[in-house]
Design an enzyme around this catalytic site. Sequence first.
Site, PDB file in Angstrom:
ATOM      1  N   CYS A 138     -61.143  77.776  37.970  1.00 54.67           N
ATOM      2  CA  CYS A 138     -62.079  76.931  37.232  1.00 54.67           C
ATOM      3  C   CYS A 138     -61.523  76.637  35.844  1.00 54.67           C
ATOM      4  O   CYS A 138     -61.148  77.542  35.097  1.00 54.67           O
ATOM      5  CB  CYS A 138     -63.453  77.585  37.204  1.00 54.67           C
ATOM      6  SG  CYS A 138     -64.177  77.907  35.619  1.00 54.67           S
ATOM      7  N   CYS A 155     -63.223  77.957  32.907  1.00 55.00           N
ATOM      8  CA  CYS A 155     -62.951  79.373  32.640  1.00 55.00           C
ATOM      9  C   CYS A 155     -61.640  79.509  31.885  1.00 55.00           C
ATOM     10  O   CYS A 155     -61.533  80.332  30.975  1.00 55.00           O
ATOM     11  CB  CYS A 155     -62.857  80.168  33.942  1.00 55.00           C
ATOM     12  SG  CYS A 155     -64.301  79.993  34.972  1.00 55.00           S
ATOM     13  N   ASP A 174     -30.423  53.785  15.103  1.00 54.20           N
ATOM     14  CA  ASP A 174     -29.127  54.098  14.516  1.00 54.20           C
ATOM     15  C   ASP A 174     -28.120  53.291  15.325  1.00 54.20           C
ATOM     16  O   ASP A 174     -28.379  52.948  16.474  1.00 54.20           O
ATOM     17  CB  ASP A 174     -28.888  55.603  14.667  1.00 54.20           C
ATOM     18  CG  ASP A 174     -27.454  55.989  14.403  1.00 54.20           C
ATOM     19  OD1 ASP A 174     -26.970  55.707  13.303  1.00 54.20           O
ATOM     20  OD2 ASP A 174     -26.826  56.563  15.308  1.00 54.20           O
ATOM     21  N   ASP A 185     -28.382  59.416  17.385  1.00 47.59           N
ATOM     22  CA  ASP A 185     -27.586  60.163  18.348  1.00 47.59           C
ATOM     23  C   ASP A 185     -27.393  61.596  17.898  1.00 47.59           C
ATOM     24  O   ASP A 185     -26.678  62.361  18.503  1.00 47.59           O
ATOM     25  CB  ASP A 185     -26.227  59.499  18.574  1.00 47.59           C
ATOM     26  CG  ASP A 185     -25.395  59.483  17.304  1.00 47.59           C
ATOM     27  OD1 ASP A 185     -25.949  59.778  16.228  1.00 47.59           O
ATOM     28  OD2 ASP A 185     -24.202  59.174  17.385  1.00 47.59           O
ATOM     29  N   ASP A 222     -28.151  62.524  11.632  1.00 49.26           N
ATOM     30  CA  ASP A 222     -29.408  61.791  11.520  1.00 49.26           C
ATOM     31  C   ASP A 222     -30.634  62.698  11.564  1.00 49.26           C
ATOM     32  O   ASP A 222     -31.765  62.219  11.560  1.00 49.26           O
ATOM     33  CB  ASP A 222     -29.535  60.758  12.646  1.00 49.26           C
ATOM     34  CG  ASP A 222     -28.636  59.570  12.415  1.00 49.26           C
ATOM     35  OD1 ASP A 222     -28.334  59.289  11.243  1.00 49.26           O
ATOM     36  OD2 ASP A 222     -28.230  58.946  13.398  1.00 49.26           O
TER      37      ASP A 222
END
Length: 701
Positions: free
Chosen positions: A15, A18, A401, A598, A602
Amino acid sequence: MGQDVHKYSIKGLSCANCALKIENTLKDQNFADVQLNFATRVLTFSCGEKKCDSHSKEINAIISKIEPGAQAFPEITMDQPQDRNWIAIVRITVSLLLLGLGIVLTNPSMTEQVILTGYMSFFLAYFIAGWKVLKNAILQLRNYDFTNEYILMSVATIGAIIIQEIPEAVAVMVFYTIGEYLQTKAINHSRQSIGSLLDIRPDQAHLVVADSITTVPIAEVKPDDIILVKPGERIPLDGKIVKGHSNLDMTTLTGESRPVVVKEDDEVLSGSITSSSIHIQVTSPCYDSTVSRILNAVENAAKNKSKTELFITRFARYYTPLVLLLALFIAIIPPLLFRQAFDVWVYRAFVILVISCPCALVVSIPLVYFSGIGKSSREGILLKGANVIDSLNEVSTVLWDKTGTLTVGKFKVITIVPIPDYSPHDILAYAALAEAHSTHPIAASIREAYGKQVDLTQIEEYEELPALGIMMKTKSNESIVVGNDKLTHKVNCPHSECIRDETAVYVIRNGEYIGHIIIDDQIKTSSYEAVKRLKSQGILNIGLLTGDSKNVAERVGKELGIDQSEIYANLMPLNKLEILERYIYKKNGVGAVIFVGDGINDAPVIARADIGVAMGGIGSDATIEAADLVIMEDNPSKLSDAIDIAKKTNRLAKQNIVLALGIKAIFILLGAMGLATMWAAVFGDVGVTILTVLNSLRLLR
Ligand code: ADP
Ligand code: MG
């Protein structure tokens, strides 16, 4: 997360309400990072400040108090505990037959004796179908929990018996049991389909020691051990091929179905399937293998809940008590007000009780998001949370990029232009020396063009300047600078202007410009599609951010169909951050800004974006850490796939909410007006749960 994370799989958890209560109770008991995933039935938590050496007992006590019959096991198994199907089917069949018999025998035209038998038959049916519900209801009462579905069902049916709606009461119990059975089947089915998505980690490896081969659990294999992977098997751990060659199927890692050819000395990633026998020298322990990192990302994803999930959690807390009050109100007020018979209104209240369980929502909404995350991971898109699905639905800006993201990132040296006193080979030799330690794709191309081993002992001092290039000193006190135009200005060294559509790398020796290297990169074929698809998905701004020169940036942008005004060149990592923030500021709280990189220098921009995307993330820890979304394959158009999946996930979640609340509201209304029977109510309640669960599964197809 530290060492202190505990993982349990919970059997017999059926359930969803629950599950929610267990999670909340554990939090109240000061367990930290509590996370119970109803779809996988995996409970994770840590002890935090709490002393919990013998937590297993405490956890189990809490669990069995909330859902009797559920139990926590310390190992993780994705497969289903065997459901005792046939017992449930026998119980359902017998109680259905007895219900039918009861209806026939209690026909008023029967003799008193027969009618009595009929009622016996009803009661038998009621208890055979409902003993579990009644037992659970009594257990729950001891917890002073009056809002769970067992109690709702018990009160409604016992009440109906008292007001002498006996066939109805029995029918509700029988159909509720049938519904529970079907619902469990549907949920198990979905768990299995999600489980099989994640079932990409073999448990065992064939360890090669001297000439003998033993099969051991992967946890026992250490780095540098040699393992054998047989044809058709999944590679259990990351490593390097020491014997053999193969075509790898990396579909489950990257979503890319083209096989990858590997030979001796090549790195291979766990999770891929080999076409022929290979010996591998293991490079990382099992908890740190690629496939473990993927599984962790997906499992932890459930932690970052979507707005919809959070809403449903809050909603469920108020909804059930509210409906209970409504039922009480309907049972008492109208009869007093209109001086009508109590039993008519009490019956209506019972109808409302039967329909009131919020299960359909509590079960199906997390399931939708989990399916969404599972589906995308099958496509090679790792989402760090269901909240990313929310943001993906609102994307207004995508910033790319360039190098390595939209372009292949595999540069090729095309021309070398020395000044008169130098030969092309000299230029290349200096550049290769300077680039010896760099991981930048430009560096790789220069080393490749040089083709010889660099004498590393010559390097005295060395510094890599992100988005500029390299500055170094040799043992013989020569200074060498290799990098872009910007760097030449930084070190105040004029050079003959060189405007070309390719990337130029200038070489400076002892402060004197001695030549440049022209290198070229190629646009990925999938980048064209990526930009086109984003446009058709209605993304307003598509931009290009690069540290490369303006000429190169504009050529690439123009070719891909990116608007001139959204191309930004000559950027340092910090400038990229500024431009990203400008976009975030401009959107003014509406929409989401994506940055796709990539992963090479970055990371700050990826971390700052609303959705930071790392592409080709396989094998790189740092990118998986910083990003919200990792595209495993080097394919920019996967971003559009991610957006599509997110849109579909959102749509299904909305459908489920409308469906569940709509049907419940209609039944509550009909019940209050006396137009719906308890029969109808139980069909409505069970039906809508099954419908929403099945609807959630449409994602996985
Ligand atoms: P992008 O933003 O397009 O991904 P980068 O930030 O990686 O590009 O690099 C930007 C520019 O910095 C490159 O185009 C190159 O001119 C210069 N550069 C960066 N690293 C190096 C290096 N190791 N050697 C030479 N040039 C470099
Ligand atoms: Mg880059």
